[in-house]
Motif scaffolding. Structure first.
Motif, PDB file in Angstrom:
ATOM      1  N   SER C 376       0.838  -1.197   0.000  1.00 24.81           N
ATOM      2  CA  SER C 376       0.000   0.000   0.000  1.00 24.81           C
ATOM      3  C   SER C 376       0.875   1.251   0.000  1.00 24.81           C
ATOM      4  O   SER C 376       0.466   2.312  -0.436  1.00 24.81           O
ATOM      5  N   ASP C 377       2.085   1.113   0.488  1.00 26.42           N
ATOM      6  CA  ASP C 377       2.973   2.276   0.532  1.00 26.42           C
ATOM      7  C   ASP C 377       4.008   2.212  -0.587  1.00 26.42           C
ATOM      8  O   ASP C 377       5.118   2.718  -0.443  1.00 26.42           O
ATOM      9  N   ALA C 378       3.604   1.579  -1.711  1.00 26.48           N
ATOM     10  CA  ALA C 378       4.570   1.388  -2.802  1.00 26.48           C
ATOM     11  C   ALA C 378       5.122   2.719  -3.292  1.00 26.48           C
ATOM     12  O   ALA C 378       6.316   2.851  -3.555  1.00 26.48           O
ATOM     13  N   LYS C 379       4.271   3.722  -3.400  1.00 31.46           N
ATOM     14  CA  LYS C 379       4.713   5.017  -3.905  1.00 31.46           C
ATOM     15  C   LYS C 379       5.751   5.635  -2.958  1.00 31.46           C
ATOM     16  O   LYS C 379       6.777   6.145  -3.396  1.00 31.46           O
ATOM     17  N   GLN C 380       5.449   5.568  -1.656  1.00 31.80           N
ATOM     18  CA  GLN C 380       6.407   6.075  -0.658  1.00 31.80           C
ATOM     19  C   GLN C 380       7.728   5.318  -0.737  1.00 31.80           C
ATOM     20  O   GLN C 380       8.802   5.900  -0.654  1.00 31.80           O
ATOM     21  N   LEU C 398      20.958   8.604   6.457  1.00 33.41           N
ATOM     22  CA  LEU C 398      19.557   8.260   6.198  1.00 33.41           C
ATOM     23  C   LEU C 398      18.603   9.166   6.967  1.00 33.41           C
ATOM     24  O   LEU C 398      17.497   9.433   6.510  1.00 33.41           O
ATOM     25  N   LEU C 399      19.018   9.640   8.131  1.00 37.38           N
ATOM     26  CA  LEU C 399      18.151  10.563   8.857  1.00 37.38           C
ATOM     27  C   LEU C 399      18.026  11.883   8.082  1.00 37.38           C
ATOM     28  O   LEU C 399      16.951  12.467   7.990  1.00 37.38           O
ATOM     29  N   ASP C 400      19.136  12.332   7.508  1.00 38.07           N
ATOM     30  CA  ASP C 400      19.059  13.498   6.621  1.00 38.07           C
ATOM     31  C   ASP C 400      18.054  13.248   5.512  1.00 38.07           C
ATOM     32  O   ASP C 400      17.257  14.126   5.167  1.00 38.07           O
ATOM     33  N   ALA C 405      13.242  14.385   2.778  1.00 37.36           N
ATOM     34  CA  ALA C 405      12.185  13.804   1.943  1.00 37.36           C
ATOM     35  C   ALA C 405      10.827  13.882   2.613  1.00 37.36           C
ATOM     36  O   ALA C 405       9.799  13.735   1.958  1.00 37.36           O
ATOM     37  N   GLY C 406      10.811  14.096   3.923  1.00 40.03           N
ATOM     38  CA  GLY C 406       9.536  14.060   4.627  1.00 40.03           C
ATOM     39  C   GLY C 406       8.938  12.666   4.657  1.00 40.03           C
ATOM     40  O   GLY C 406       7.723  12.497   4.661  1.00 40.03           O
ATOM     41  N   LEU C 407       9.800  11.659   4.674  1.00 40.67           N
ATOM     42  CA  LEU C 407       9.335  10.265   4.709  1.00 40.67           C
ATOM     43  C   LEU C 407       9.702   9.647   6.049  1.00 40.67           C
ATOM     44  O   LEU C 407      10.672  10.060   6.686  1.00 40.67           O
ATOM     45  N   PRO C 408       8.948   8.619   6.483  1.00 44.11           N
ATOM     46  CA  PRO C 408       9.312   7.958   7.738  1.00 44.11           C
ATOM     47  C   PRO C 408      10.717   7.360   7.656  1.00 44.11           C
ATOM     48  O   PRO C 408      11.101   6.807   6.621  1.00 44.11           O
ATOM     49  N   PHE C 409      11.451   7.455   8.757  1.00 47.33           N
ATOM     50  CA  PHE C 409      12.823   6.955   8.756  1.00 47.33           C
ATOM     51  C   PHE C 409      12.876   5.492   8.352  1.00 47.33           C
ATOM     52  O   PHE C 409      13.753   5.084   7.573  1.00 47.33           O
ATOM     53  N   ASP C 410      11.964   4.685   8.843  1.00 49.58           N
ATOM     54  CA  ASP C 410      12.043   3.251   8.549  1.00 49.58           C
ATOM     55  C   ASP C 410      11.810   2.968   7.069  1.00 49.58           C
ATOM     56  O   ASP C 410      12.417   2.051   6.506  1.00 49.58           O
TER      57      ASP C 410
END
Lengths: 427, 427, 427
Positions: C376-380, C398-400, C405-410
């Motif tokens: 479901s999160d394929a786009k992300q 990766l935290l940068d 990117a405004g994406l979840p770290f995981d």
């Protein structure tokens, strides 16, 4: 008397002329497009063979299509490529078969939320065939068998792209890049092509400072091919702009380069802000048009992207509603004007060195105040000279000066010209 | 009992004493001014011959004036230099003629928007003569012939400037610079001169850390001459302040140096903000007073400018309304106090190195806590010691510490003194 | 069925178990505490002799206490160490005397503003004796003679601290430090000890990336001793957290390291902000808990401090009201969860290098798009791959990437794992 044609009308006429062609990432639709563009500005057309390694990619087989349709039992074409190039899934493999509607459905693409629009779909790297149609057309189809035929070929051939160069005073280049792989979609990207063509014509009216290189290439694989073939000479590219979605009636959007503060980023921001146009400036993301490739970390070029409403930001995006009515002559003229203004700044922005940096040089002795005598903006012009002298320390360019001084860029650049003529600064 | 004279009143008396003199960029008015200043603080007066090359400029001929007037047919002086030094255009060439009013008008300068005020005008580098007068005076003149006479000389001579030095513990210098070229104008710049004189007197009461050099010189050409003659030793100038428009009743204005974050900029901001005085801090511009020269890119000294209302920011600017009533003893005292406070910070601000940087040193063992025992601010003093220890890494000065810790500068400097005495830090 | 014990309840039980012990900076109270902690996680206990030089300090004499009381004329103990370890001034020298109340008062400490609470007081480096009691107890004492007795010893011995190590994939260490010198105070710092114990247990369930070192040591002198004995190996400490006041019901507080932008600072900010927890982030100050020592300028480690309500920020601080009821199982679980989340980010944050940095690599060819097919999160996930490729230039972790990117770290870390598996990036 017949009214003069405006540049906007000329650009719109070009959009209409290119609109019916079935473009893709390879094939004769691209060639026909470049043939027409070539009637406006001379083009150097490149043909790159299938199988050529280009960076991490390989030039695919060439796709061409002659006819495609879905016909009902009576032989009536209910979906017909001849009516719109959007009706066929881009890069469809050939097919000739008769199928019941139930089986055919898996190959039909619609937009349920916009039942009268035809979507634009492709399958470049996965062999597939399909048709795109309006939801209401699909809804009206009775059950039963349908003849489907796609008269396409996928065969070794070439990828085609073209360049047009406006030689400048220096070899340093500004690239203007437009994707030419989308079929009958007007804003995405025939408007960009039309604006680029007019920019090229305007720039040729005088020798610009930078050399301007216009690249008309298929999206992604075309830009990658261009980069692969120009990697050795990429250092000459100092600035660039990807033009896409350049003709809709929305406000202007500038997307920064990956660097975020490249000179093109600063120039575009300056022009958009000082011109008072409604606009939006977006940070770089690694998704969008070919700025993705130009700004990949190995190249990291100072290339931004100028659009009006950005991709996927309007419902007509990638549908049959992105037709010539969706783009306006006035919007394309406005996009053209912003490019013109930005390139004017880019071409005059220079770092100078104050040759008389200890104390202020005596401007009056050199007639630099007198020269301002009759001008209404004499005070501004004098301040501009003082600012250029103050900041010409090798660290600041004229755009820096204009921004810090709060003076119009041209006033600052004129002051720099006067100071250079007087031997007080040098580039 | 007679009331004591306040410093503000003393400064105001000096302004009144200097006010009538006809100063210009050269000539006896400057010498007379420096003679008076020299009665308060010893001055080293420099005379630089006409024709001397100073940076990009040349010392001009010396201008002196004995008398000047416009007289009507009856011989009555309708404009008279004896009444105010402003009445003659500065650097007017000599003239003796009789002219009809219609012809004379081209040489008359007024302020139509302030009909009772006399403007201040000069023509240093273009040979010219003229008179300045109130618009209402002009309006009352009947047509007819007028005798004009300007008994001035322009001849090889000297440019005069003076220095006063308060020797400090170190040779590093703070310069305080005031222009002394304006004739009968009180705020611009006799108030600056008066504040500088009092600062010099105060600083001499004890040996300051820095050496303070006061420069009293004509604007532009004087500062350029000083810079030209001190270029070899300019590195000793670490900080500086141009004092101008220092006595009007407006809020204080500090204009940053070209560097923008020179230590003087940080100190002035700190003092103005923490003192709670209404104030305004302006970014550098290459226009204004002699900070233009000190901050020219070749020198780029850490020299800011302190004013109350900045030049051209009040209607009385460069008019006869900038008279001794326009400046107030209280305002000059306030300007003086800000300088005093800023120099106190400048003189104590130092970068230290923590000699015990691994873990906290044991302050109790050294009696550094005990010493705070009875003090109401013991907790602040302890925090100041911990902050100085934490930030004394060679990268931060005491002003940095005070700002980051949110503690008063003096508390921090006192803590540093205690830590230095205990051998825990060194400069 | 009996309900399961929650981690919060387990931590609370540990707090209650440790609560009665009389801890100080040395002595058997610390040893007994570490004995109990050692039943949960294996500890390496260190004993450092009195007189050992540790950085700028010296290990003091060991203090032990068996009994202490104030008894009235009838022999009734009106203040009794047996009732609470807080009743005796920490590090009191032995005393056995009978004094009139008037003389005794100088040795009695109360909190007049909280008349039923007993304060916590110590005198480590100045020989002194005293008792702490409720103001209302003091108020009820009649005049007359009182027997005072403190059966303590101050003698050469040892300072005790302990370590527990969870070995990781790499030798780079994260330290978690808790002070264990406070007697019967629950939030300060038994809650911190309990959270640390549970963290250690959780981390041992799998091999973490970093090696985690837990330090249980007396405040100040204990941390200084640990630093002195580990100075040679301090470079292996990459990140750290001081846990204190970890169990009250207030919002979380993170205090940055002296560096201010150490990775632990960025990770804690990211976790606190993205988790939506109420929280406060404080800049570093050189006052507080043992971050003072770890962040002293010679070491300048990336060690921050995590608390709920910070020290001295609640009235119960350093009083008998900081008892086990003051800390809550839920609050300790929440503190534990934040540490867990932060360490999860710290352990996955890595800088990668894009091995195919020229243009975008062809993700489809490598099945990297297909792998997202059903998600479901394929786009992300696709955007995360493009962002990791774009920013993996050796400058960004990766935290940068997640933040820009405004994406979840995981999601970003998962994308990096997929790209690494495909050979497109390397650490």
């Amino acid at each position: 008397m017949a009214p003069m044609t405006t540049p906007g009308e000329e650009m719109h006429a070009l959009v209409e002329r290119l609109y019916p062609l079935c473009r893709s990432i390879t094939g004769d639709g691209v060639r026909a497009t470049l043939d027409i563009v070539g009637k406006y500005i001379p083009l150097q057309v490149h043909e790159v063979p299938t199988g050529t390694r280009v960076l991490d990619w390989t030039v695919p087989q060439e796709w061409n299509i002659r006819d495609a349709y879905v016909a009902d039992a009576s032989g009536r074409r209910v979906v017909d490529f001849a009516a719109s190039s959007l009706h066929v899934l881009g890069y469809s493999v050939p097919v000739a078969a008769t199928l019941p509607l139930s089986e055919l459905r898996g190959h039909l693409h619609t937009l349920p939320e916009h039942p009268t629009w035809v979507p634009y779909r492709t399958s470049y790297y996965t062999p597939e065939w399909g048709f795109c149609l309006a939801q209401e057309t699909l809804d009206a189809l009775p059950d039963g068998d349908y003849e489907v035929r796609i008269d396409s070929t996928l065969a070794d051939g070439h990828l085609t792209y073209a360049e047009h160069v406006v030689p400048g005073e220096v070899a340093d280049e500004v690239i203007v890049s437009c994707h030419v792989c989308h079929p009958s979609l007007a804003n995405d990207n025939l408007a960009g092509v039309a604006v680029a063509v007019h920019l090229a014509q305007e720039l040729a009216e005088r020798t610009p400072y930078h050399t301007y290189r216009f690249v008309f290439a298929p999206g992604t694989i075309g830009a990658i091919t261009w980069l692969a073939r120009n990697a050795e000479r990429i250092d000459r590219v100092k600035h660039g702009l990807v033009l896409a979605c350049a003709g809709d009636r929305g406000r202007l959007t500038y997307k920064r380069s990956r660097r975020g503060d490249a000179e093109i980023d600063r120039v575009m921001r300056y022009v958009l802000e000082t011109s008072g146009r409604p606009h939006h400036i977006k940070e770089f993301t690694p998704y969008g048009y070919d700025e993705r490739q130009y700004c990949s970390p190995g190249f990291d070029l100072g290339v931004g992207s100028l659009s009006r409403t950005p991709y996927a930001g309007y419902p007509e995006y990638h549908t049959s509603a992105d037709n010539p009515d969706f783009v306006s002559p006035e919007a394309m003229e406005d996009t053209l004007a912003v490019c013109r203004e930005a390139f004017a700044v880019l071409d005059r922005d220079r770092r100078y060195l104050n040759l008389s940096p200890y104390g202020e040089p005596q401007l009056g002795r050199r007639g630099l105040y007198d020269s301002l005598g009759g001008r209404s903006d004499a005070k501004q012009a004098q301040m501009a000279m003082l600012w250029v002298l103050s900041l010409s320390d090798g660290e600041h360019g004229l755009l820096d000066v204009a921004e810090r001084a709060g003076l119009p860029f041209d006033t600052v650049a004129d002051a720099a010209d006067a100071l250079r003529a007087a031997g007080l600064i040098k580039a």
